[in-house]
Design a protein around this motif. Sequence first.
Motif, mmCIF file in Angstrom:
data_model
loop_
_atom_site.group_PDB
_atom_site.id
_atom_site.type_symbol
_atom_site.label_atom_id
_atom_site.label_comp_id
_atom_site.label_asym_id
_atom_site.label_seq_id
_atom_site.Cartn_x
_atom_site.Cartn_y
_atom_site.Cartn_z
ATOM 1 N N SER A 25 -31.904 -14.944 -28.498
ATOM 2 C CA SER A 25 -33.133 -14.039 -29.135
ATOM 3 C C SER A 25 -34.387 -14.409 -29.362
ATOM 4 C CB SER A 25 -32.316 -12.695 -30.098
ATOM 5 O OG SER A 25 -32.325 -13.418 -31.027
ATOM 6 N N ALA A 26 -34.387 -15.456 -29.566
ATOM 7 C CA ALA A 26 -35.602 -16.918 -30.138
ATOM 8 C C ALA A 26 -37.053 -16.423 -29.166
ATOM 9 C CB ALA A 26 -35.150 -18.349 -29.416
ATOM 10 N N VAL A 91 -31.072 -5.869 -28.484
ATOM 11 C CA VAL A 91 -29.374 -5.897 -29.767
ATOM 12 C C VAL A 91 -28.582 -7.043 -29.463
ATOM 13 C CG1 VAL A 91 -27.673 -4.561 -30.335
ATOM 14 C CG2 VAL A 91 -29.969 -3.453 -30.472
ATOM 15 N N ILE A 92 -27.537 -7.067 -27.903
ATOM 16 C CA ILE A 92 -27.198 -8.080 -26.866
ATOM 17 C C ILE A 92 -27.591 -9.302 -27.472
ATOM 18 C CG2 ILE A 92 -25.604 -8.335 -25.165
ATOM 19 C CD1 ILE A 92 -26.012 -5.386 -24.039
ATOM 20 N N LEU A 93 -28.910 -9.569 -27.031
ATOM 21 C CA LEU A 93 -29.157 -10.836 -27.278
ATOM 22 C C LEU A 93 -29.024 -11.099 -28.596
ATOM 23 C CD1 LEU A 93 -32.423 -11.461 -24.928
ATOM 24 C CD2 LEU A 93 -30.385 -12.614 -24.306
ATOM 25 N N GLY A 94 -29.298 -10.552 -29.214
ATOM 26 C CA GLY A 94 -29.189 -10.355 -31.174
ATOM 27 C C GLY A 94 -28.014 -11.258 -31.485
ATOM 28 N N LEU A 95 -27.274 -10.012 -30.406
ATOM 29 C CA LEU A 95 -25.236 -10.653 -31.139
ATOM 30 C C LEU A 95 -24.532 -11.526 -30.326
ATOM 31 C CD1 LEU A 95 -24.156 -6.393 -31.807
ATOM 32 C CD2 LEU A 95 -25.219 -8.964 -33.515
ATOM 33 N N LYS A 96 -25.557 -11.855 -29.364
ATOM 34 C CA LYS A 96 -24.702 -13.130 -28.259
ATOM 35 C C LYS A 96 -24.769 -14.529 -29.168
ATOM 36 C CE LYS A 96 -25.644 -15.050 -23.828
ATOM 37 N NZ LYS A 96 -26.251 -14.875 -23.087
ATOM 38 N N PRO A 97 -23.529 -14.466 -28.749
ATOM 39 C CA PRO A 97 -23.134 -16.211 -30.088
ATOM 40 C C PRO A 97 -23.865 -17.227 -28.935
ATOM 41 C CG PRO A 97 -21.189 -15.193 -29.023
ATOM 42 C CD PRO A 97 -22.091 -13.887 -28.858
ATOM 43 N N ARG A 98 -24.157 -18.225 -29.650
ATOM 44 C CA ARG A 98 -24.857 -19.660 -29.323
ATOM 45 C C ARG A 98 -23.882 -20.291 -28.252
ATOM 46 N NH1 ARG A 98 -28.216 -21.045 -34.230
ATOM 47 N NH2 ARG A 98 -28.070 -22.784 -33.638
ATOM 48 N N ARG A 99 -24.598 -20.807 -27.734
ATOM 49 C CA ARG A 99 -23.209 -21.406 -26.408
ATOM 50 C C ARG A 99 -23.553 -23.165 -26.978
ATOM 51 N NH1 ARG A 99 -25.917 -24.758 -23.473
ATOM 52 N NH2 ARG A 99 -28.171 -24.928 -22.983
ATOM 53 N N LYS A 100 -22.545 -24.261 -27.059
ATOM 54 C CA LYS A 100 -22.556 -25.570 -27.253
ATOM 55 C C LYS A 100 -22.760 -26.154 -26.430
ATOM 56 C CE LYS A 100 -17.524 -24.472 -29.770
ATOM 57 N NZ LYS A 100 -16.489 -24.733 -29.508
#
Length: 189
Positions: A25-26, A91-100
């Motif tokens: 979401s950045a 909303v999905i982008l905001g809740l999606k976990p960040r990848r390593k």
Amino acid sequence: MTADKVAPPTASRAAAPVPLAAPGSAVTGFLIAAALLALGVVGVRDALVDTGVITGSQWIPSAAAYVDGLAYQGWMLPAGIAAVVLGLWFVILGLKPRRKTANAMVGVANTWIDPADVAAIASVRVESLAQVRSASSHATRRKLEVKASVTPDGAAAAESEIRAVLGDLAGSLSPSPRIKVRIQTGSLS
């Protein structure tokens, strides 16, 4: 200085955070913030027009009057549905976990290595072999690809030695990347 003010030698350092990519979401957050900033600039402009500091007509009352006078049109339903879908996507982008973005080092707590560094280490290790003239590498978290230029007389044994060296490197990483080796007899271009 007294002995009670010195930290004991067994004090441990804080754990290193897991290296993560920027949130999904950045970009959308930046765009929404820029739009709100633009609305703020319009509000300041209208306030300056209202106080007489600058001349012109106010934009906010004109826009509100235009929207107030709208009647239903055919494009409004699809536009509303598109707005809902876009909002759900945000909303999905905001809740999606960040990848390593890095691999963990096996056996070393809280230590991470970037795939670019894995590629550099792989190139150096492969170039240290006797029959290898030069090597170049590319790595992601899941894949390590090495291109090696070997001497014509060492081409037969080179691949097994390269795979052994790279296997040791990949074994020290979690997740362990897949290894792909390309052998060339001659110089790399």
